[in-house]
Design a protein around this motif. Sequence first.
Motif, PDB file in Angstrom:
ATOM      1  N   VAL A 231       3.026 -12.173 -10.856  1.00 40.16           N
ATOM      2  CA  VAL A 231       4.342 -11.550 -10.991  1.00 40.16           C
ATOM      3  C   VAL A 231       5.075 -12.200 -12.149  1.00 40.16           C
ATOM      4  O   VAL A 231       4.788 -13.330 -12.544  1.00 40.16           O
ATOM      5  CB  VAL A 231       5.169 -11.661  -9.702  1.00 40.16           C
ATOM      6  N   GLU A 232       6.038 -11.477 -12.699  1.00 41.36           N
ATOM      7  CA  GLU A 232       6.847 -11.980 -13.800  1.00 41.36           C
ATOM      8  C   GLU A 232       8.308 -11.684 -13.504  1.00 41.36           C
ATOM      9  O   GLU A 232       8.650 -10.617 -13.019  1.00 41.36           O
ATOM     10  CB  GLU A 232       6.444 -11.313 -15.123  1.00 41.36           C
ATOM     11  N   GLY A 233       9.151 -12.629 -13.837  1.00 41.36           N
ATOM     12  CA  GLY A 233      10.577 -12.419 -13.682  1.00 41.36           C
ATOM     13  C   GLY A 233      10.998 -12.484 -12.223  1.00 41.36           C
ATOM     14  O   GLY A 233      10.225 -12.223 -11.306  1.00 41.36           O
ATOM     15  N   ALA A 234      12.229 -12.860 -12.010  1.00 37.21           N
ATOM     16  CA  ALA A 234      12.811 -12.870 -10.672  1.00 37.21           C
ATOM     17  C   ALA A 234      14.311 -12.701 -10.829  1.00 37.21           C
ATOM     18  O   ALA A 234      14.934 -13.346 -11.668  1.00 37.21           O
ATOM     19  CB  ALA A 234      12.493 -14.174  -9.932  1.00 37.21           C
ATOM     20  N   ALA A 235      14.892 -11.817 -10.048  1.00 34.89           N
ATOM     21  CA  ALA A 235      16.331 -11.580 -10.078  1.00 34.89           C
ATOM     22  C   ALA A 235      16.824 -11.427  -8.653  1.00 34.89           C
ATOM     23  O   ALA A 235      16.095 -10.947  -7.779  1.00 34.89           O
ATOM     24  CB  ALA A 235      16.671 -10.336 -10.891  1.00 34.89           C
ATOM     25  N   GLY A 236      18.055 -11.847  -8.409  1.00 37.81           N
ATOM     26  CA  GLY A 236      18.624 -11.745  -7.078  1.00 37.81           C
ATOM     27  C   GLY A 236      20.052 -11.241  -7.129  1.00 37.81           C
ATOM     28  O   GLY A 236      20.751 -11.398  -8.133  1.00 37.81           O
ATOM     29  N   GLY A 237      20.495 -10.628  -6.040  1.00 36.06           N
ATOM     30  CA  GLY A 237      21.845 -10.097  -5.961  1.00 36.06           C
ATOM     31  C   GLY A 237      22.208  -9.754  -4.537  1.00 36.06           C
ATOM     32  O   GLY A 237      21.559 -10.200  -3.587  1.00 36.06           O
ATOM     33  N   GLY A 238      23.251  -8.936  -4.404  1.00 34.94           N
ATOM     34  CA  GLY A 238      23.763  -8.620  -3.083  1.00 34.94           C
ATOM     35  C   GLY A 238      22.778  -7.933  -2.172  1.00 34.94           C
ATOM     36  O   GLY A 238      22.857  -8.084  -0.953  1.00 34.94           O
ATOM     37  N   PHE A 239      21.819  -7.182  -2.746  1.00 35.23           N
ATOM     38  CA  PHE A 239      20.910  -6.440  -1.876  1.00 35.23           C
ATOM     39  C   PHE A 239      19.522  -7.066  -1.798  1.00 35.23           C
ATOM     40  O   PHE A 239      18.608  -6.502  -1.225  1.00 35.23           O
ATOM     41  CB  PHE A 239      20.782  -4.977  -2.343  1.00 35.23           C
ATOM     42  N   GLY A 240      19.314  -8.246  -2.349  1.00 31.62           N
ATOM     43  CA  GLY A 240      18.028  -8.904  -2.201  1.00 31.62           C
ATOM     44  C   GLY A 240      17.463  -9.378  -3.518  1.00 31.62           C
ATOM     45  O   GLY A 240      18.196  -9.640  -4.475  1.00 31.62           O
ATOM     46  N   PHE A 241      16.129  -9.489  -3.559  1.00 31.09           N
ATOM     47  CA  PHE A 241      15.417  -9.992  -4.725  1.00 31.09           C
ATOM     48  C   PHE A 241      14.569  -8.899  -5.356  1.00 31.09           C
ATOM     49  O   PHE A 241      14.138  -7.955  -4.678  1.00 31.09           O
ATOM     50  CB  PHE A 241      14.490 -11.146  -4.334  1.00 31.09           C
ATOM     51  N   THR A 242      14.316  -9.046  -6.645  1.00 34.24           N
ATOM     52  CA  THR A 242      13.350  -8.194  -7.338  1.00 34.24           C
ATOM     53  C   THR A 242      12.435  -9.066  -8.188  1.00 34.24           C
ATOM     54  O   THR A 242      12.858 -10.087  -8.734  1.00 34.24           O
ATOM     55  CB  THR A 242      14.023  -7.155  -8.256  1.00 34.24           C
ATOM     56  N   VAL A 243      11.165  -8.667  -8.283  1.00 35.96           N
ATOM     57  CA  VAL A 243      10.210  -9.243  -9.210  1.00 35.96           C
ATOM     58  C   VAL A 243       9.433  -8.086  -9.824  1.00 35.96           C
ATOM     59  O   VAL A 243       9.507  -6.958  -9.343  1.00 35.96           O
ATOM     60  CB  VAL A 243       9.230 -10.232  -8.538  1.00 35.96           C
ATOM     61  N   THR A 244       8.698  -8.362 -10.878  1.00 36.93           N
ATOM     62  CA  THR A 244       7.893  -7.326 -11.505  1.00 36.93           C
ATOM     63  C   THR A 244       6.442  -7.777 -11.570  1.00 36.93           C
ATOM     64  O   THR A 244       6.139  -8.960 -11.679  1.00 36.93           O
ATOM     65  CB  THR A 244       8.382  -7.008 -12.927  1.00 36.93           C
TER      66      THR A 244
END
Length: 489
Positions: free
Chosen positions: A305-318
């Motif tokens: 996986v690459e990248g990681a982002a987080g916010g009010g609705f959870g996490f995302t990765v690609t």
Amino acid sequence: MLLSGDQAGGTTQVTARSSDGGRTWQPATPPSATGKARFTTDGSAFYAAVNADYTTVVTRSADGVAWEPAGSYKGSYLEAGELAVAADGMYLLERFGSEDAKLVHSKDGATWTPVGTSKELSGYGTLLFQATGAGVVASADSGVVFDGEPGHLDLRIFTAAPGRAPELADLSGVKGLYYPVTRANVVRSTGALTVAAGQSLGMASAWWSADGGATWQRSTLETPGDLTALAGNAKGWVAAGTAGVFTSRDGKTWQPAPAEVVKADEAAATPETFLLTGYQDAKSAAWLSSDLTSWQQVPLPDDYVEGAAGGGFGFTVTSSCPDKELDADCLWHSPDGRAWKSVAAPPGRAGHRTSISETAVGERSVLVNGARTPKDIYPPGAANKITFYTARSDGPAWTWKVWEGGTSDGVFALGPLRDGWAGWRMLGQELVVTRTTDGTSWNDVTRAPFVQGTSIDSATMAGDTWIGVGHLRTGEEDHPIIWRVPLKN
């Protein structure tokens, strides 16, 4: 003399030898048919290291034609590693992913003993790995590319020997050999506090601001290496890089994370949880914490996986899409960092690959900065297209919107606003701060002259102020730069 390299237009390794000072050349015998070799010499013979099933096999040749076994080191994958032969034996430098560089020594090629590890050698490109009369000497470089030209900004020289772990040499006595570098690689804000992380003069460092980036103070963090990932919420902060993983309750005082967090190069946070991603055993790994004290390793949706982002609705990765025939990267979403679900692939185009380089997460949506790249990049006129995708979740369903522009319209260093996102782009010699509500249309907020030699590496929103951090390269030193742009609603 022995020469080795890749065949023009292909990946086959070609090996040649010369016995008349390089005037004429004849084919030489490759030391192995299983992979590419790394060569060295002790002045009387050639040595080659080849990787095979996570074992480094070393062979020896007096003439480059006939090769004989000289040793092997099990459990090692010499990716981007080096081999050196000295009077007291052989040295192997292993560099793999984000793990510390590992130096081992052997007198007979069969029994190997650790010499030590180096965080700095793992994070920099090796320029030289050479045996000496009393061990080995290695040099490394940050390998920064600026305006299409390599900039050797941060030269390091290390020495090591059996019983003496790699240590940094003092280069201050020669003007021009040492280039002081201070950089803020990443900046994040929780509203009340803005924190930047990077390195200063070879030491991982962090800085904090309580007034929207107007004034800054240096934190207590100072350890060899660099920091390139940072995330925070009301509970505290986590930073990661070649220096390791560090946590802080207030963004000012830092301490190392527990040992179970091996290595991490991406960090993200929701209001309640922190997520770190990195590599372990040559595959992506992730760790989750709700208190910055105890960390639990959790599964990821893909091995790479690459990248990681987080916010009010959870996490995302690609990572790659579940449909392996679809030549595109996909976005994965998790409300808690444990269970992942693939978001529908961004709209693709035949003959193109969609790679995702950056994500910025809001309360219920995510903005993705991607690029549509033709599979065959060689025909004239083939060029990357910067594409923005916005995905909005209203429950289980996700919908995409797409905005595409030319490469000169690329927007980078994304940061969430209350009603959308902000980023920056270059327009001639001007820095343009621009904002959007959905990624489909962008409105320029302000422009400013962009001084030649500067770079913006990361940005965040502190209240209504867009803050960008970067650096200014001069002939003598690398200086950190901070931009502050108030955005009116």
